[in-house]
Design a protein around this motif. Structure first.
Motif, PDB file in Angstrom:
ATOM      1  N   UNK A   1      -0.421 -17.790  14.652  1.00  0.00           N
ATOM      2  CA  UNK A   1       0.733 -16.952  14.331  1.00  0.00           C
ATOM      3  C   UNK A   1       0.281 -15.626  13.719  1.00  0.00           C
ATOM      4  N   UNK A   2      -0.610 -15.731  12.713  1.00  0.00           N
ATOM      5  CA  UNK A   2      -1.099 -14.509  12.058  1.00  0.00           C
ATOM      6  C   UNK A   2      -1.846 -13.619  13.040  1.00  0.00           C
ATOM      7  N   UNK A   3      -2.614 -14.260  13.902  1.00  0.00           N
ATOM      8  CA  UNK A   3      -3.390 -13.482  14.867  1.00  0.00           C
ATOM      9  C   UNK A   3      -2.466 -12.732  15.834  1.00  0.00           C
ATOM     10  N   UNK A   4      -1.409 -13.423  16.274  1.00  0.00           N
ATOM     11  CA  UNK A   4      -0.447 -12.771  17.172  1.00  0.00           C
ATOM     12  C   UNK A   4       0.236 -11.599  16.467  1.00  0.00           C
ATOM     13  N   UNK A   5       0.594 -11.809  15.188  1.00  0.00           N
ATOM     14  CA  UNK A   5       1.235 -10.734  14.423  1.00  0.00           C
ATOM     15  C   UNK A   5       0.282  -9.538  14.299  1.00  0.00           C
ATOM     16  N   UNK A   6      -0.999  -9.858  14.063  1.00  0.00           N
ATOM     17  CA  UNK A   6      -1.998  -8.780  13.944  1.00  0.00           C
ATOM     18  C   UNK A   6      -2.084  -7.982  15.247  1.00  0.00           C
ATOM     19  N   UNK A   7      -2.115  -8.702  16.395  1.00  0.00           N
ATOM     20  CA  UNK A   7      -2.199  -8.005  17.681  1.00  0.00           C
ATOM     21  C   UNK A   7      -0.960  -7.157  17.938  1.00  0.00           C
ATOM     22  N   UNK A   8       0.216  -7.722  17.602  1.00  0.00           N
ATOM     23  CA  UNK A   8       1.459  -6.981  17.829  1.00  0.00           C
ATOM     24  C   UNK A   8       1.528  -5.732  16.954  1.00  0.00           C
ATOM     25  N   UNK A   9       0.997  -5.834  15.733  1.00  0.00           N
ATOM     26  CA  UNK A   9       1.085  -4.690  14.818  1.00  0.00           C
ATOM     27  C   UNK A   9       0.288  -3.499  15.336  1.00  0.00           C
ATOM     28  N   UNK A  10      -0.684  -3.764  16.238  1.00  0.00           N
ATOM     29  CA  UNK A  10      -1.437  -2.655  16.826  1.00  0.00           C
ATOM     30  C   UNK A  10      -0.502  -1.739  17.602  1.00  0.00           C
ATOM     31  N   UNK A  11       0.533  -2.349  18.219  1.00  0.00           N
ATOM     32  CA  UNK A  11       1.396  -1.568  19.099  1.00  0.00           C
ATOM     33  C   UNK A  11       2.654  -1.041  18.409  1.00  0.00           C
ATOM     34  N   UNK A  12       2.764  -1.274  17.119  1.00  0.00           N
ATOM     35  CA  UNK A  12       3.974  -0.854  16.400  1.00  0.00           C
ATOM     36  C   UNK A  12       3.962   0.663  16.142  1.00  0.00           C
ATOM     37  N   UNK A  13       5.043   1.375  16.555  1.00  0.00           N
ATOM     38  CA  UNK A  13       5.072   2.818  16.265  1.00  0.00           C
ATOM     39  C   UNK A  13       5.207   3.067  14.767  1.00  0.00           C
ATOM     40  N   UNK A  14       4.463   4.029  14.274  1.00  0.00           N
ATOM     41  CA  UNK A  14       4.459   4.330  12.837  1.00  0.00           C
ATOM     42  C   UNK A  14       5.855   4.752  12.360  1.00  0.00           C
ATOM     43  N   UNK A  15       6.662   5.293  13.292  1.00  0.00           N
ATOM     44  CA  UNK A  15       7.975   5.819  12.911  1.00  0.00           C
ATOM     45  C   UNK A  15       8.902   4.774  12.314  1.00  0.00           C
ATOM     46  N   UNK A  16       8.688   3.497  12.704  1.00  0.00           N
ATOM     47  CA  UNK A  16       9.569   2.441  12.223  1.00  0.00           C
ATOM     48  C   UNK A  16       9.331   2.165  10.738  1.00  0.00           C
ATOM     49  N   UNK A  17       8.166   2.514  10.249  1.00  0.00           N
ATOM     50  CA  UNK A  17       7.882   2.218   8.846  1.00  0.00           C
ATOM     51  C   UNK A  17       7.753   3.472   7.981  1.00  0.00           C
ATOM     52  N   UNK A  18       7.727   4.653   8.623  1.00  0.00           N
ATOM     53  CA  UNK A  18       7.361   5.846   7.866  1.00  0.00           C
ATOM     54  C   UNK A  18       8.400   6.217   6.801  1.00  0.00           C
ATOM     55  N   UNK A  19       9.698   6.063   7.114  1.00  0.00           N
ATOM     56  CA  UNK A  19      10.716   6.459   6.140  1.00  0.00           C
ATOM     57  C   UNK A  19      10.633   5.599   4.865  1.00  0.00           C
ATOM     58  N   UNK A  20      10.674   4.251   4.981  1.00  0.00           N
ATOM     59  CA  UNK A  20      10.531   3.446   3.771  1.00  0.00           C
ATOM     60  C   UNK A  20       9.161   3.619   3.080  1.00  0.00           C
ATOM     61  N   UNK A  21       8.113   3.803   3.869  1.00  0.00           N
ATOM     62  CA  UNK A  21       6.802   4.053   3.254  1.00  0.00           C
ATOM     63  C   UNK A  21       6.852   5.319   2.413  1.00  0.00           C
ATOM     64  N   UNK A  22       7.488   6.331   2.955  1.00  0.00           N
ATOM     65  CA  UNK A  22       7.607   7.593   2.223  1.00  0.00           C
ATOM     66  C   UNK A  22       8.373   7.376   0.914  1.00  0.00           C
ATOM     67  N   UNK A  23       9.480   6.624   1.005  1.00  0.00           N
ATOM     68  CA  UNK A  23      10.280   6.351  -0.194  1.00  0.00           C
ATOM     69  C   UNK A  23       9.443   5.579  -1.216  1.00  0.00           C
ATOM     70  N   UNK A  24       8.714   4.561  -0.718  1.00  0.00           N
ATOM     71  CA  UNK A  24       7.868   3.736  -1.588  1.00  0.00           C
ATOM     72  C   UNK A  24       6.825   4.588  -2.307  1.00  0.00           C
ATOM     73  N   UNK A  25       6.114   5.394  -1.534  1.00  0.00           N
ATOM     74  CA  UNK A  25       5.042   6.193  -2.128  1.00  0.00           C
ATOM     75  C   UNK A  25       5.588   7.299  -3.019  1.00  0.00           C
ATOM     76  N   UNK A  26       6.775   7.811  -2.700  1.00  0.00           N
ATOM     77  CA  UNK A  26       7.315   8.866  -3.557  1.00  0.00           C
ATOM     78  C   UNK A  26       7.821   8.266  -4.874  1.00  0.00           C
ATOM     79  N   UNK A  27       8.368   7.022  -4.823  1.00  0.00           N
ATOM     80  CA  UNK A  27       8.744   6.328  -6.061  1.00  0.00           C
ATOM     81  C   UNK A  27       7.528   6.095  -6.935  1.00  0.00           C
ATOM     82  N   UNK A  28       6.386   5.796  -6.292  1.00  0.00           N
ATOM     83  CA  UNK A  28       5.165   5.522  -7.032  1.00  0.00           C
ATOM     84  C   UNK A  28       4.534   6.806  -7.567  1.00  0.00           C
ATOM     85  N   UNK A  29       5.136   7.954  -7.223  1.00  0.00           N
ATOM     86  CA  UNK A  29       4.599   9.226  -7.673  1.00  0.00           C
ATOM     87  C   UNK A  29       3.340   9.632  -6.940  1.00  0.00           C
TER      88      UNK A  29
END
Lengths: 294, 307
Positions: free
Chosen positions: A123-151
């Motif tokens: 299961x973990x291995x499949x998730x790892x392989x799938x994450x290779x193909x994940x567009x960064x755009x799906x996570x960039x907005x929350x990542x930005x919020x997370x990192x900006x909260x962290x200063x």
């Protein structure tokens, strides 16, 4: 163009077998060398233009330098609020952090996937392989919020910390493939000699996977050096600009009259990539051939 | 060989291996797992939530249900960005792969200096995503650019390729095609796997160059073609830097280079319309997912596995 060559090769062989066999390599070389030159011409021309006075750039499509001028480099170096040295150093810090992060975290995960048995491994291995193909755009907005909260905005942390957490999963995959090629007997021998999991990883696997680590380091270097999207988002203070962000603001701030200095700084920004390419082509070619990563 | 074929073999039974070693394994996986949850899955769920909200980074997110998605239905600029992105993907990927395949076949046939040519053709793949090359492209296809200078040598008067909405996207397509080196290297690796005896047998039977290409090379290479196709499509859908720099961040002229990702950036980080940007991001994921799934489905009919 190439089908044409194939077609003429068939036709020619029917007419006069022997002579075509002799000419064929020559024709292929002319076609290949011509395409190679055509492809690299703009880049060569840019290097030449960066050494020319600005007004000549628009007149001369050739690549001969009549009088060499390094004025463009001096002007370009100091055209922004900070000297270009600053941006080079910033990029170097980000790149080094990313390389260390990827080497440590990806090799650890790869060892577990390639050599250890554990619950839900597939299961973990499949998730790892799938994450290779994940567009960064799906996570960039929350990542930005997370990192900006962290200063962390206007620090290099958003660019380095994710690498320490093996988010570049294609390197995990690359290393898994490599470790699978290392004979298991070596692990067994080390175990009999009293090595634990960590010992086998550190003393047997890591030293043997140096080529995979080199491939990872070189790809990380080039991609991070080139990376624009995340550096554009996280670095807004000119003091913290990396080379691509600085170059882009240079393009926006100047008019087309200063193409010379813009090209000069573009050339400066490409030199590290070119050097990495020269030193590491063997690893780069092998890396994409085995995993298909760019 | 690839992550894709690896995914396909996951279901197969493995011979019974060593006994479980959970503690050590999860310790080694700890950084990756932390990253997976904190930097990937967590943010994915958060962006799924934000897609149903109105959020500007300052006030708390306000739940608005499907409003972002209905807004997408009537957003003309978004429709245009889809048109631009689809054109880019559908034109540049086939062109890029065709050139990559043809050159790989030529290089594979024992050309002396093959390694040299391979490196030269591969170099643009490394440079292509850099801001510096985008800067170069702006000049090359500008009104007084290198391309027009070359045209004037053979007596053709050029125009501002980047400032004309009908050709601006074309220059970006050329840039993507220019980076055919990385699929070419993958094709070359695939060509190495084809047993030489197939070609020898075909030659004995009197098959010519073209016949051998279409009857041996092409069918045996279909898994690699498929792999390159899936990867390059996913990659092309996410193009950003080149369009951003070439258009000065505006997606212009007249939105003709407004890629979906560029519009997403404009909404999210230009206007801090984070809810809408999140909805767009999920829409992009669904599009890429559909394309990949369709590719896998269609592959049953044209991809040939030798095993």
């Amino acid at each position: 163009m190439t089908t044409e060559t194939l077609r003429t090769s068939v036709a020619a062989r029917r007419q006069s077998g022997l002579s075509w066999a002799r000419v064929r390599p020559l024709v292929i070389h002319i076609v290949l060398a011509g395409s190679a030159l055509l492809m690299l011409y703009p880049v060569i021309w840019m290097v030449v233009s960066s050494l020319r006075p600005g007004n000549e750039i628009f007149r001369d499509p050739g690549i001969l330098v009549k009088d060499l001028k390094i004025e463009n480099y001096r002007v370009g170096w100091n055209a922004l609020t900070e000297p270009f040295t600053r941006y080079l150093l910033n990029s170097a810090v980000v790149v080094l952090g990313a390389i260390v992060g990827n080497l440590v975290s990806c090799s650890m995960a790869a060892y577990a996937f390639a050599r250890l048995e554990f619950t839900a491994k597939k299961l973990w291995f499949a998730i790892m392989l799938l994450s290779i193909m994940l567009p960064i755009h799906v996570v960039i907005v929350p990542q930005y919020i997370l990192f900006s909260r962290a200063g962390w905005i206007n620090t290099f942390l958003p660019l380095i910390v994710p690498k320490l957490l093996a988010t570049d999963a294609f390197f995990v995959f690359l290393m898994v493939q490599f470790i699978r090629g290392i004979p298991r007997e070596l692990d067994e021998a080390a175990r009999i000699d009293g090595c634990g999991r960590a010992g086998i990883f550190l003393r047997v696997i890591l030293p043997l996977m140096v080529p995979a680590l080199a491939t990872t380091a070189i790809f990380t270097f080039i991609w991070t050096w080139n990376d624009f999207f995340s550096q554009l988002i996280y670095l807004t203070d000119p003091k913290m600009y990396t080379v691509p962000v600085a170059l882009r603001s240079f393009v926006d701030a100047t008019t087309s009259t200063s193409w010379g200095s813009m090209f000069a700084m573009s050339v400066v920004s490409l030199i590290p990539i070119f050097l990495a390419f020269l030193l590491g082509q063997r690893f780069l070619i092998k890396g994409i051939a085995t995993t298909g990563i760019k | 060989m690839s992550a894709l074929s690896e995914l396909g073999t996951l279901g197969r039974k493995k011979p019974p291996g060593q006994k479980k070693d959970n503690l050590a394994a999860y310790l080694f996986l700890a950084p990756w797992l932390l990253g997976l949850f904190a930097i990937t899955i967590g943010p994915m769920l958060a962006s799924l939530y934000l897609a149903f909200t109105d959020y500007n980074l300052i006030q708390a997110p306000e739940w608005i249900g499907l409003e972002n998605f209905t807004r997408m239905l009537s957003d003309e600029r978004l429709h245009n960005s889809l048109r631009v992105t689809f054109t880019y993907v559908f034109v540049s990927v086939p062109l890029q792969l065709t050139i990559a395949l043809l050159l790989a076949v030529v290089l594979d046939r024992g050309v002396r200096g093959m390694a040299f040519y391979r490196s030269i053709f591969y170099l643009p793949s490394l440079l292509g995503s850099s801001v510096a090359i985008a800067v170069l492209w702006r000049q090359v296809f500008g009104t007084e650019g290198l391309f027009n200078q070359a045209l004037s040598v053979i007596g053709i008067e050029g125009k501002g390729w980047i400032s004309d909405p009908s050709t601006a996207l074309g220059t970006l397509i050329v840039l993507n095609v220019w980076t055919f080196g990385s699929p070419m290297v993958i094709f070359l690796a695939g060509l190495r796997q084809i047993p030489a005896m197939y070609y020898e047998a075909a030659s004995v039977d009197g098959a010519g160059v073209l016949r051998r290409f279409f009857s041996i090379t092409l069918p045996l290479l279909t898994p690699i073609i498929f792999f390159n196709l899936v990867l390059q499509i996913i990659h092309a859908f996410q193009s950003f830097t080149q369009a951003f720099v070439v258009s000065g961040g505006s997606g212009g002229p007249s939105d003709s280079t407004m890629f979906f990702t560029l519009y997403l950036y404009d909404r999210g980080f230009g206007n801090f319309d984070m809810g809408y940007a999140s909805a767009m991001a999920w829409f992009l994921l669904v599009i890429i997912g559909i394309f990949t799934a369709a590719n896998f489905f269609a592959s049953k009919y044209w991809v040939f596995y030798d095993d």
